[in-house]
Motif scaffolding. Structure first.
Motif, short mmCIF file in Angstrom:
data_model
loop_
_atom_site.label_atom_id
_atom_site.label_comp_id
_atom_site.label_asym_id
_atom_site.label_seq_id
_atom_site.Cartn_x
_atom_site.Cartn_y
_atom_site.Cartn_z
N SER A 108 0.81 -1.22 0.00
CA SER A 108 0.00 0.00 0.00
C SER A 108 0.85 1.27 0.00
O SER A 108 0.57 2.24 0.71
N TRP A 217 -0.59 -8.14 4.05
CA TRP A 217 -1.33 -7.97 5.31
C TRP A 217 -2.30 -9.14 5.52
O TRP A 217 -3.26 -9.29 4.79
N ARG A 220 -6.76 -8.86 8.26
CA ARG A 220 -8.16 -8.48 8.01
C ARG A 220 -8.89 -9.59 7.25
O ARG A 220 -9.26 -10.59 7.83
N THR A 236 -6.26 -3.65 1.31
CA THR A 236 -6.73 -3.00 2.52
C THR A 236 -6.86 -1.48 2.31
O THR A 236 -6.33 -0.91 1.37
N SER A 238 -7.03 2.09 5.15
CA SER A 238 -7.05 2.55 6.54
C SER A 238 -7.00 4.06 6.59
O SER A 238 -6.25 4.70 5.86
N ARG A 243 -11.31 1.10 8.90
CA ARG A 243 -10.57 -0.10 8.48
C ARG A 243 -11.39 -0.82 7.43
O ARG A 243 -12.60 -1.00 7.60
N GLU A 245 -11.26 -3.72 3.77
CA GLU A 245 -10.57 -4.53 2.78
C GLU A 245 -11.58 -5.01 1.75
O GLU A 245 -12.74 -5.32 2.07
N ASP A 276 -9.90 -5.11 13.28
CA ASP A 276 -9.30 -5.71 12.09
C ASP A 276 -9.88 -7.10 11.83
O ASP A 276 -10.29 -7.44 10.72
#
Length: 293
Positions: A108, A217, A220, A236, A238, A243, A245, A276
């Motif tokens: 990201s 990640w 999630r 994802t 944030s 939060r 995804e 999460d």
């Protein structure tokens, strides 16, 4: 046996137990069957909007308007800030467009995303989502502009101010009317189009799916599917109290399920493991129900 009729209530209960307000859309990629909880609610996309940018990048490559091996010189000054990738690196670099896309999707990287956005253009991103009939999905600004707006809205106290709910309430980055936006249903439809090769040619669809499968990640969406033979590819997003995804869950029997989950919490803490994990929990509830028919 999973009861499809009570699935939305079970998802809402899981959101409540985790202390979040949640929105979810899940689609069977092949049959089109779906489950939603406030699936048409407009949400700020945060870094999930890197997915439409990636699709637009590959659409332009497929049309011959750019070459994914094109090299980009990246000086150390002027990069979009962020905690990962080029955004956190200190020295000059030179990367291809497709390697920038790798950094954007796997870790990201905000700087990589804005370098791609400078090449592709906001109009092309919005043209791509419009072409796919995703009418609620719209890119307003760069990722750097979103970070700059948060810094400005936080005021002189800087990041410390983001612990104050009154400051959170005034952040433009959390207002869908003033930031990059979509709905869970739109994002699930976008993912389904990518997995069916309706969004791009098969060659470019495969490249998008590969990158999404390399995201690092696991906390999630993937947390809901802890099986070696189930593959999760996602992106994802944030922001303070947000939060999210969006991704696709693939089973060894060929089942493919596009899921988008967005949550908000009243707590301003940056680390909230339950917030999460509920993304994976609710995605699993929805996918189990779709698989049960």
């Amino acid at each position: 046996m999973t009861n499809r009729t009570d699935t939305p209530d079970r998802i809402r209960a899981a959101f409540a137990d985790a202390g979040v307000t949640g929105r979810l859309a899940a689609l069977d990629v092949d049959s089109g069957a779906g489950i939603g909880v406030d699936a048409d609610h407009l949400v700020c996309t945060a870094s999930v909007h890197k997915l439409p940018l990636l699709v637009a990048l590959h659409a332009q490559a497929a049309a011959g308007r750019l070459d994914l091996t094109e090299q980009v010189e990246i000086p150390p000054a002027g990069r979009t800030p962020g905690p990962t990738g080029l955004a956190a690196m200190l020295d000059a670099a030179r990367l291809s467009l497709r390697d920038l896309a790798f950094l954007m999707m796997t870790v990201s990287d905000n700087a990589a995303a804005d370098l791609l956005l400078a090449r592709v253009g906001l109009d092309a991103v919005n043209g791509t989502t419009a072409r796919l009939g995703l009418d609620a999905t719209y890119a307003v600004h760069t990722f750097g502009a979103s970070m700059a707006a948060i810094k400005e809205d936080a005021g002189p106290a800087g990041a410390r101010a983001l612990a104050d709910p009154h400051v959170i309430a005034r952040l433009r980055a959390l207002d869908p009317a003033r930031s990059n936006r979509s709905t869970p249903r739109d994002l699930a439809r976008l993912l389904a189009a990518v997995w069916r090769d309706d969004a791009c040619t098969p060659e470019h669809g495969a490249a998008i799916r590969r990158l999404m499968g390399l995201q690092v990640w696991p906390h999630r969406l993937a947390s809901g599917f802890p099986f070696d033979d189930v593959h999760v590819a996602g992106k994802t997003g944030s922001l303070p109290t947000l939060r999210a995804e969006a991704g696709v869950v693939e089973y060894p029997d060929g089942g493919r399920y596009a899921v988008a989950v967005f949550t908000r919490t009243a707590q301003t803490a940056a680390t909230l493991p339950a917030a999460d994990a509920v993304i994976g929990t609710t995605a699993r509830i929805a996918v189990d129900a779709l698989r049960a028919g």
